[in-house]
Motif scaffolding. Structure first.
Motif, short mmCIF file in Angstrom:
data_model
loop_
_atom_site.label_atom_id
_atom_site.label_comp_id
_atom_site.label_asym_id
_atom_site.label_seq_id
_atom_site.Cartn_x
_atom_site.Cartn_y
_atom_site.Cartn_z
N CYS A 138 1.07 4.09 -3.02
CA CYS A 138 0.82 5.53 -2.84
C CYS A 138 1.90 6.35 -3.55
N ASP A 139 3.17 6.01 -3.34
CA ASP A 139 4.23 6.73 -4.04
C ASP A 139 4.19 6.44 -5.53
N TRP A 182 1.61 8.68 -7.14
CA TRP A 182 2.14 10.04 -7.24
C TRP A 182 3.13 10.14 -8.40
N CYS A 185 0.83 -1.22 0.00
CA CYS A 185 0.00 0.00 0.00
C CYS A 185 0.86 1.26 0.00
N GLU A 186 1.92 1.27 0.80
CA GLU A 186 2.80 2.43 0.84
C GLU A 186 3.51 2.62 -0.50
#
Length: 136
Positions: free
Chosen positions: A101-102, A105, A97-98
């Motif tokens: 997210c990046d 972006w 998940c982390e």
């Protein structure tokens, strides 16, 4: 000395530090990153991993991931997860998940500067196998 604030470094020591930084900077002006790879490289690729309950004091897992654009690493991160995971699967999901997210972006940034995303972005989970050297 690198993590000291400028006000906490005595003048002579600070001048030596600034001189050292300036010498390193001027000696590397001709260096840079070269973004070259296969004829048709994947626009973006991601790799992530988690180390479940790594810290024996607080039992929080460690997340690590890196994102590549045209086979060149542009984002990499390693940090403790915010919550305690109850299983290795949960820790891996939090790491994914982390990384995602990046990745979202970075994908939006690439679209903003003119790249077209034609294929799905692959996210690879790093698998640890103790018997990886054993041949069948």
């Amino acid at each position: 000395m690198a993590d000291c604030k400028a006000s906490s470094i005595p003048m002579e020591c600070r001048l030596r530090l600034e001189k050292s930084v300036e010498e390193n900077r001027t000696g590397t002006l001709d260096l840079g990153l070269q973004y070259a790879g296969p004829d048709d490289p994947q626009l973006m690729t991601a790799f992530c991993d988690a180390d479940w309950a790594n810290d024996i004091n607080d039992r929080r897992s460690i997340t690590g991931y890196l994102l590549k654009v045209f086979d060149c690493t542009v984002i990499w991160t390693t940090r403790k997860q915010r919550a305690v995971s109850l299983s290795s699967t949960e820790a891996e999901l939090c790491a994914l998940c982390e990384a995602t997210c990046d990745g979202v972006w970075l994908m939006r940034l690439l679209v903003d500067i003119g790249y077209k995303i034609k294929t799905p972005i692959p996210y690879h989970e790093i698998v640890h196998n103790k018997d990886y050297r054993r041949t069948p």
